[in-house]
Design an enzyme around this catalytic site. Structure first.
Site, mmCIF file in Angstrom:
data_model
loop_
_atom_site.group_PDB
_atom_site.id
_atom_site.type_symbol
_atom_site.label_atom_id
_atom_site.label_comp_id
_atom_site.label_asym_id
_atom_site.label_seq_id
_atom_site.Cartn_x
_atom_site.Cartn_y
_atom_site.Cartn_z
ATOM 1 N N ARG A 240 29.895 32.217 44.954
ATOM 2 C CA ARG A 240 30.581 32.295 43.919
ATOM 3 C C ARG A 240 30.586 33.877 43.473
ATOM 4 N NH1 ARG A 240 33.282 28.788 44.427
ATOM 5 N NH2 ARG A 240 33.951 26.967 43.068
ATOM 6 N N GLU A 269 37.773 37.385 40.314
ATOM 7 C CA GLU A 269 38.668 37.098 41.033
ATOM 8 C C GLU A 269 39.916 36.156 40.417
ATOM 9 O OE1 GLU A 269 36.419 34.738 43.865
ATOM 10 O OE2 GLU A 269 37.582 33.037 43.661
ATOM 11 N N HIS A 287 38.633 33.983 48.837
ATOM 12 C CA HIS A 287 38.195 32.918 48.458
ATOM 13 C C HIS A 287 38.846 31.731 49.195
ATOM 14 C CE1 HIS A 287 35.916 30.426 45.138
ATOM 15 N NE2 HIS A 287 35.965 29.899 46.370
HETATM 16 C C1 DGY Z 1 34.670 25.115 45.976
HETATM 17 O O1 DGY Z 1 34.963 23.649 46.228
HETATM 18 O O2 DGY Z 1 34.047 25.163 45.122
HETATM 19 C C2 DGY Z 1 35.352 26.181 46.635
HETATM 20 O O3 DGY Z 1 34.993 27.168 46.410
HETATM 21 C C3 DGY Z 1 36.862 25.943 46.434
HETATM 22 O O4 DGY Z 1 37.263 26.057 47.598
#
Ligand code: DGY
Length: 325
Positions: A240, A269, A287
């Protein structure tokens, strides 16, 4: 009797809208950009359920304006867009989509690791620019071997283990750092050893981050941690934004304190620290860990099943605030 109302905060696959529409009165975001908080609250008024993405913030301010809300189904495994405690206080069930994206996200992590190691993005740009004039220069475009190297995984959950599984095919030594030790049988199967974080940073040729975000892991990797890594090491972040201090990483990449990075997630982001853009030794993706059609559809279907169960008084398969089971 009128059907319960459900809001889908972003555009999703038509089959998912159709399935939900059989049971609920459904409104969707057809523009497919996240609504501003006031607009989101306006649309949510009178709804019992909402399907959200990681770009849709569900916080106390929103909940205060959504007194009818009973369930929030996030189309993601990560939950950092949702104030789960605030939902729990109001008796609102929160669900996520674990499992269905493990392998796809591991594929992307692996692709990024390989891309950074073998300088794929740089090579592609080099060819397109027309810089490939001589051919087979012995020391041009050299990368790093992946096979036989040491991979350090911080966050050895389901996705971390799926990445480790890929690494076993490359004869890598796997170190991991996790709050708790994974079962011994899995350590054996993956040839993985649990070590302290600093040990992992010092010994790994590739450091891969796969921890879920929480304030406790904010800037888990900053200047101090990068200084502990090998100068030849490559950092891969598929966890993240915010887990890495982007400014510190950019400085380190500029100064050659580590060899490279591959990043799929960024602080704030989709805005990006502009410092990334000029770096040749960073591979950047928007992402896309879970971004295959099959997986995104599975995520939407999982979220829809969770929401349906919650609104029909059944136990949602992926309930996060278990106290509301
Ligand atoms: C999640 O599922 O947390 C991913 O980062 C989104 O694709």
């Amino acid at each position: 009797m009128s059907k319960p109302r459900v809001l889908i905060a972003r555009r999703v696959f038509p089959e998912v809208v159709e399935a939900l529409s059989a049971r609920f009165e459904v409104a969707t975001n057809e523009v497919d950009t996240p609504w501003a908080p006031e607009e989101f609250a306006r649309r949510l008024a009178g709804c019992q359920g909402v399907l959200t993405t990681i770009m849709d913030r569900v916080d106390e301010a929103l909940l205060a304006k959504a007194p009818d809300l009973k369930a929030v189904a996030n189309i993601a495994v990560g939950l950092n867009n949702i104030d789960v405690a605030a939902c729990t206080k109001r008796g609102i069930r929160v669900t996520n989509t674990p499992g269905v994206l493990n392998e796809t996200t591991a594929d992307l992590a692996w692709a990024l690791l390989m891309a950074a190691a073998r300088r794929i993005a740089e090579g592609d740009a080099y060819v397109r620019r027309g810089d490939w004039k001589i051919g087979f220069e012995m020391e041009a475009n050299l990368g790093t071997d992946v096979h036989g190297a040491t991979l350090g995984i911080i966050g050895m959950g389901r996705i971390g283990q799926a990445i480790a599984k890929r690494a076993t095919g490359f004869d890598m030594e796997i170190l991991y750092h996790n709050r708790s030790r994974i079962p011994e049988a899995d350590e054996k199967r993956l040839n993985a050893t649990r070590v302290e974080r600093d040990d992992l940073l010092a010994r790994s040729d590739f450091v891969l981050l796969m921890v879920p975000y929480s304030p406790a892991v904010h800037h888990l990797i900053g200047a101090v941690e990068i200084a502990k890594m090998k100068r030849t090491a490559i950092l891969v972040n598929t966890a993240r934004g915010g887990v890495v201090d982007d400014a510190a990483l950019i400085e380190a990449l500029k100064a050659g304190r580590i060899a490279g990075a591959a990043i799929d997630v960024f602080e704030g982001e989709p805005k990006l620290n502009a410092g990334y853009l000029g770096l040749r030794n960073a591979v950047l993706t928007p992402h896309v860990g879970s971004a295959t059609r099959a997986t995104r559809l599975a995520m939407c279907e999982t979220a829809a099943a969770n929401l349906t169960a919650a609104l029909e008084g059944r136990a949602p398969p992926n309930l996060v605030n278990k106290e509301l089971a």
